[in-house]
Design an enzyme around this catalytic site. Structure first.
Site, PDB file in Angstrom:
ATOM      1  N   CYS A  86       8.872 -15.884 -24.745  1.00 19.91           N
ATOM      2  CA  CYS A  86       7.797 -15.422 -25.633  1.00 19.91           C
ATOM      3  C   CYS A  86       7.123 -16.603 -26.339  1.00 19.91           C
ATOM      4  O   CYS A  86       6.270 -17.242 -25.745  1.00 19.91           O
ATOM      5  CB  CYS A  86       8.317 -14.375 -26.612  1.00 19.91           C
ATOM      6  SG  CYS A  86       6.992 -13.392 -27.310  1.00 19.91           S
TER       7      CYS A  86
ATOM      8  N   HIS B 131      10.603 -10.653 -23.391  1.00 15.53           N
ATOM      9  CA  HIS B 131      11.947 -11.096 -23.773  1.00 15.53           C
ATOM     10  C   HIS B 131      12.968 -10.622 -22.744  1.00 15.53           C
ATOM     11  O   HIS B 131      13.561  -9.552 -22.916  1.00 15.53           O
ATOM     12  CB  HIS B 131      12.309 -10.531 -25.156  1.00 15.53           C
ATOM     13  CG  HIS B 131      11.564 -11.162 -26.277  1.00 15.53           C
ATOM     14  ND1 HIS B 131      11.988 -12.323 -26.871  1.00 15.53           N
ATOM     15  CD2 HIS B 131      10.414 -10.816 -26.893  1.00 15.53           C
ATOM     16  CE1 HIS B 131      11.131 -12.665 -27.821  1.00 15.53           C
ATOM     17  NE2 HIS B 131      10.168 -11.767 -27.854  1.00 15.53           N
TER      18      HIS B 131
ATOM     19  N   GLU C 262      15.895 -11.533 -22.252  1.00 11.09           N
ATOM     20  CA  GLU C 262      17.260 -11.459 -22.792  1.00 11.09           C
ATOM     21  C   GLU C 262      17.633 -10.049 -23.238  1.00 11.09           C
ATOM     22  O   GLU C 262      18.812  -9.705 -23.283  1.00 11.09           O
ATOM     23  CB  GLU C 262      17.435 -12.462 -23.932  1.00 11.09           C
ATOM     24  CG  GLU C 262      16.705 -12.148 -25.243  1.00 11.09           C
ATOM     25  CD  GLU C 262      15.263 -12.644 -25.309  1.00 11.09           C
ATOM     26  OE1 GLU C 262      14.678 -12.942 -24.231  1.00 11.09           O
ATOM     27  OE2 GLU C 262      14.698 -12.727 -26.422  1.00 11.09           O
TER      28      GLU C 262
HETATM   29  N1  GLN Z   1       4.628 -15.457 -32.574  1.00 12.56           N
HETATM   30  C1  GLN Z   1       4.298 -15.124 -31.242  1.00 12.56           C
HETATM   31  C2  GLN Z   1       3.418 -13.879 -31.137  1.00 12.56           C
HETATM   32  O1  GLN Z   1       3.368 -13.084 -32.020  1.00 12.56           O
HETATM   33  C3  GLN Z   1       5.535 -14.980 -30.374  1.00 12.56           C
HETATM   34  C4  GLN Z   1       6.383 -13.825 -30.756  1.00 12.56           C
HETATM   35  C5  GLN Z   1       7.779 -13.896 -30.171  1.00 12.56           C
HETATM   36  O2  GLN Z   1       8.236 -14.959 -29.765  1.00 12.56           O
HETATM   37  N2  GLN Z   1       8.450 -12.773 -30.131  1.00 12.56           N
HETATM   38  O3  GLN Z   1       2.768 -13.657 -30.159  1.00 12.56           O
END
Ligand code: GLN
Length: 551
Positions: A395, A524, A526
């Site tokens: 992400c 994600h 994970e």
């Molecule tokens: N801050 C980033 C966003 O909002 C990544 C979010 C995250 O890593 N879950 O897009």
């Protein structure tokens, strides 16, 4: 439907979530459809608005619910995906009751806490069971007995038991300390925690005794007399070297049979030759952990650095913020008979001296928000890219890999995500218009791009090879996205876009050509790794890391 409540006493952090997950697995292995559920005492409507330092990881479900990390344990142990009915915070319960009151659904009655709030709690519990056609709903009550915050959940338990005594059981998890100055295991706090439970009208059916070691007969006798439980219903839950061994330890003490007898049930799988077919696969997995851990030191280890900002922040446990990442690494390593060594590297320190990254075989930049230590993360990614160290960006780790590439390969020195620099001339990661509106309205709760979204992988990519299929679905939690204006230029220079939304509009996966492993995912992965079903991308990452020389 039957209901089992799980409460905890003495101190927090004794592993209620793991115990609940283990019991869920055992009941499933005995042939029952089990739905675990977490009742959290806080007033936040969900975990999404909480700081990870406060709360630990926010675990996202397929349906987008932002939940407690215990839901992650439930899914990993059960190897099943849950839905939003498996989480209920006190805030969400009050919100429903208050909304109903505003809609005149209570016909002008005085809406008292006891009756209306407890009724709503009971309704949620039944809904969770119905949503999955469960035989048994297993309800973990957050907090510690004796405190004020979770007393309404216990009251709901008491009422349910009163109405249907044969259908409701209660497991109390307690703790027996061994103070170093005394050197003896003390049972008084455990006795008191059961008394606290009795004070709100609940007598536990089973006591799970957490301690550094198993209980001796003396301790069991004392607890039996003071709690009124037969000694056989007092189960030892000593510390173990892997959480995944907990169900096996419970089963050795015949917890399933004892628990089922309290509910008037018998094991459905009792006629199977090995007793429990489901647990057999689990035991196979546990023996894989043992053999990975048994490897001669240094020989089959794999050293992974997780580079982030949430380090050195005092008292809270860092590992709680990234628990799914840690577990996903372990699952993938153990299937390859590798022993993972996970190191926390402070991105702020990398910014000062990138050489501290030397010697790690793989680097992960996990999800995150905000600007602190962002430059350190970007320097980390540059280091991994240039030194051919396997890199996995989750992400934010994918977004920052794009920023790094734009800065150092495309030469746009000021490239950034608009999360950090809204005025950059090269916004390679930017906010989606609908998200911008939500932020302007301060509409923060449950408004990110959340939950499972479909993704299509490109033919011939390393990522597609690892998944072994074209169509995947993964879980998201973010507001920002890859900016399509830079797509062509980035691809032309060697960073490939290998996964997109089915309409092709959203970039979901990037991969670098000519690198042992350099993958970034907008989702994600994970969150979907399970012990019995490790995630393909983590498998690929760990495999690549194991081929790098450690130092
Ligand atoms: N801050 C980033 C966003 O909002 C990544 C979010 C995250 O890593 N879950 O897009």
């Amino acid at each position: 439907m039957k209901y089992i409540f799980v409460s905890g006493g003495v101190i927090s952090g004794i592993g209620k979530g793991i115990a609940t997950s283990s019991i869920a697995l055992l009941l499933k292995s005995a042939g029952f459809k089990v739905v675990p559920m977490k009742m959290d005492p806080y007033l936040n409507v969900d975990a999404g608005t909480m700081n990870p330092i406060e709360h630990g990881e926010v675990f996202v479900l397929d349906d987008g619910a932002e939940t407690d990390q215990d839901l992650g344990h439930y899914e990993r142990f059960l190897n099943e995906s849950l839905n939003k009915t498996s989480i209920a915070t006190q805030g969400s319960i009050y919100l429903s009751v208050i909304q109903k009151e505003r809609n005149l659904e209570y016909d002008g009655e005085c809406v008292d806490v006891v009756t209306y709030v407890t009724e709503e709690i009971i309704k949620r519990i039944k809904e969770a069971g119905r949503s999955k056609n469960a035989d048994i709903v297993l309800i973990e009550i957050g907090g510690t007995t004796g405190e004020y915050q979770n007393v309404l959940f216990l009251e709901a338990n008491r009422i349910m038991k009163l109405k249907n005594p044969g259908d409701v059981a209660h497991i109390h998890i307690t703790y027996l300390p061994v103070p170093s100055s005394i050197g003896e295991m003390k049972s008084k706090p455990a006795q008191m925690s059961v008394r606290d439970l009795n004070a709100v009208g609940i007598q536990p059916d089973i006591l799970l005794a957490r301690a550094s070691r198993s209980l001796d007969q003396n301790r069991i006798k004392k607890l039996a007399i003071s709690t009124g439980l037969e000694p056989e219903y007092i189960i030892s839950a000593p510390d173990v070297d892997s959480i995944y061994k907990v169900p096996v330890g419970f089963e050795d003490q015949q917890l399933t049979k004892k628990l089922l007898s309290k509910l008037g049930l018998i094991e459905k799988n009792a006629d199977l030759p090995a007793g429990r077919q489901g647990l057999k696969e689990w035991q196979g997995f546990v023996s894989k952990i043992d053999s990975a851990l048994r490897e001669p030191e240094g020989k089959r280890t794999v050293k992974i650095a997780i580079v982030g900002k949430y380090f050195a922040t005092g008292d809270y446990t860092l590992s709680d913020s990234y628990i799914s990442v840690i577990e996903a690494i372990k699952h993938a390593a153990w299937t390859q008979a590798l022993n993972p060594e996970i190191y926390w590297v402070d991105a702020g320190k990398v910014e000062k001296n990138p050489e501290i990254l030397k010697g790690y075989q793989g680097i992960i930049v996990p999800g995150g928000f905000g600007s602190r230590d962002i430059e350190g993360k970007i320097i980390t990614i540059k280091y991994a890219r240039e030194n051919n160290i396997p890199y996995f960006g989750l992400c934010y780790g994918m977004q920052l890999a794009t920023v790094e590439f734009a800065r150092n390969v495309l030469g746009y020195k000021d490239a950034n995500t608009t999360e950090i620099d809204p005025d950059t001339a090269h916004p390679v990661i930017h906010i989606m218009p609908d998200q911008e509106k939500k932020l302007l309205e301060r509409n923060y709760g449950a408004t990110m791009r959340l939950g499972a979204w479909d993704c299509v992988l490109s033919e011939g990519s390393g990522v597609r090879k690892l998944y072994g299929k074209k169509d995947i679905s993964e879980r998201h939690r973010h507001r920002y996205e890859f900016n399509n204006d830079y797509r062509q230029e980035i691809e032309k220079n060697g960073m490939q876009i290998v996964g997109t939304s089915p309409d092709g509009k959203l970039v979901e996966v990037i991969e670098l050509k000519d690198h042992p492993f350099f993958v970034g995912t907008q989702f994600h992965p994970e969150l979907k790794s399970r012990p019995l079903d490790p995630h393909p991308l983590f498998i690929g990452f760990i495999e690549a890391a194991s081929k790098i020389k450690a130092s």
